[in-house]
Design an enzyme around this catalytic site. Structure first.
Site, PDB file in Angstrom:
ATOM      1  N   SER A  61       0.790  -1.230   0.000  1.00 40.07           N
ATOM      2  CA  SER A  61       0.000   0.000   0.000  1.00 40.07           C
ATOM      3  C   SER A  61       0.821   1.277   0.000  1.00 40.07           C
ATOM      4  O   SER A  61       0.243   2.372  -0.056  1.00 40.07           O
ATOM      5  CB  SER A  61      -0.959   0.016   1.189  1.00 40.07           C
ATOM      6  N   LYS A  64      -0.041   3.737  -2.631  1.00 35.86           N
ATOM      7  CA  LYS A  64      -1.075   4.775  -2.530  1.00 35.86           C
ATOM      8  C   LYS A  64      -0.501   6.180  -2.414  1.00 35.86           C
ATOM      9  O   LYS A  64      -1.228   7.161  -2.580  1.00 35.86           O
ATOM     10  CB  LYS A  64      -1.996   4.449  -1.353  1.00 35.86           C
ATOM     11  N   SER A 116      -6.041   3.334   4.391  1.00 34.37           N
ATOM     12  CA  SER A 116      -5.513   2.482   3.328  1.00 34.37           C
ATOM     13  C   SER A 116      -6.585   1.597   2.693  1.00 34.37           C
ATOM     14  O   SER A 116      -6.343   0.438   2.363  1.00 34.37           O
ATOM     15  CB  SER A 116      -4.369   1.602   3.874  1.00 34.37           C
TER      16      SER A 116
END
Length: 375
Positions: A61, A64, A116
């Site tokens: 993640s 992101k 997230s």
């Protein structure tokens, strides 16, 4: 000195003791648990520490970061995002959005970075890029612009996928770039936030999952990540009066070693703060160049500028002067550059400008000179 393009090089060193290899040995003694780890000077991009920094790995993640900064750069944060069925069907972790729901883009970016959420990442990607595939093209274009030459993006949420990878070094470049955006910085530093769905008024409470914010008083983010393939990952940043540091750890343990990423990050940041210090370099000098084909025997050049560099007491600062010009030379004309290095890392350059007018010694000059004598 012959007419034409002339390049001369002079190296001046300010030595502070040991060589690069000794410094590297000291850094390699750092007992990191991660597979890959990098620490950079966030202001210049210079690598201060590296462990397998160019090994291509899944980055979970932390992806992101790219999703968020692209959305901020390409769209108005107040734009309304309508959730698609594709976004709804993303795997955990989810905000459990529903098809047709509407949110401001800015609210979704808080949900993206604090919690997230994978469904939110796809909703943002589809809004910005028209589709996940279209957004991935934007991600890879941006990566190329940032010099992330060892990265390739497929998903906006960082879920494991073929050909979705980066390196610890590339992710520090991305992190250092993203935190220069004030809105991005505000989002990642937010401890908690409540957002609202625009059509039906559903409220969602968000809490920042970046535990490093509470572990280091100088911490400013940035993003955690975990997948089965990537392991625990974290791109972090700290800022104080002396320095801005950005780190990345990839493969920093697997369950149950959830806290290893914080330990690794702390070691990197401690190294950066204890071993490296900001040094102001002021350049203000006159450089003399001998001429063979000018009306004067010397060409005077002035180099004037300054740099703030992050270095250890043991590292070398080097200056490389490069000259290029054709006669005649006019006053204040750029005749070269002084390049500044720490060891082999290039920081930047300062112009060298001519102090005088230097006509070319040719028939035209001789004729004019004689003419002036007899008038």
């Amino acid at each position: 000195m012959k007419q034409g393009i002339i390049i001369a090089t002079m190296i001046l060193s300010l030595c502070f003791g040991t060589s690069d290899s000794v410094l590297a040995k000291e850094q390699n003694d750092l007992p990191l648990g991660c597979i890959s780890g990098v620490l950079i000077d966030g202001e210049t991009g210079r690598v201060l520490y590296e462990k397998n920094g160019h090994e291509k790995r899944a980055m979970a993640s932390t992806t992101k970061i790219m999703t968020c900064i692209l959305a901020l750069e390409r769209c108005n944060p107040e734009e309304i995002v309508t959730v698609s069925k594709n976004a709804v069907n993303q795997p955990k972790v989810r905000m459990n959005v529903k098809a047709g729901e509407q949110y401001s883009l800015k609210d979704l970016l808080y949900a993206l970075m604090l919690e997230s959420y994978n469904d939110v990442a796809v909703a943002v990607a589809e809004h910005v890029g028209g589709s996940v595939k279209g957004f991935s093209r934007l991600m890879n274009r941006k990566a190329k612009e940032l010099g992330m030459t060892e990265s390739h993006f497929v998903t906006p949420n960082g879920l494991d996928a073929n050909a979705h990878y980066s390196t610890a070094y590339d992710m520090t470049l991305l992190g250092a770039y993203a935190i220069k955006n004030p809105t991005f910085l505000k989002i990642i530093k937010q401890k908690e936030k409540t957002i609202r769905e625009r059509k039906h008024g559903r409220r969602i409470s968000l809490y920042n999952r970046d535990g490093y914010l509470s572990m280091d008083s100088n911490a400013i983010g940035i993003k955690t990540g975990f997948t089965n393939q990537a392991g625990y990952c974290f791109v972090g940043a700290t800022k104080n009066r002396d320095s801005q540091l950005v780190s990345c750890v990839l493969g920093s343990g697997w369950p149950p070693s959830k806290n290893q990423k914080w330990k690794d990050t702390k070691q990197l940041m401690d190294l950066g703060r204890k071993a490296f210090h900001r040094k102001h370099i002021a350049l203000n000098q006159i450089i003399l160049l001998h001429l063979n084909n000018g009306t004067k025997s010397l060409l005077r050049g002035r180099c004037q500028g300054s740099f703030n560099v992050l270095k250890t007491k043991k590292e070398k600062i080097k200056y490389e002067n490069c000259y290029f010009y054709n006669l005649p030379v006019r006053k204040n004309q750029v005749i070269g550059y002084t390049k500044v290095y720490i060891n082999d890392f290039y920081f930047g350059s300062v112009e060298i400008r001519s102090v005088d007018d230097i006509p070319k010694y040719d028939y035209s000059y001789c004729f004019q000179y004689l003419w002036n004598l007899f008038i």
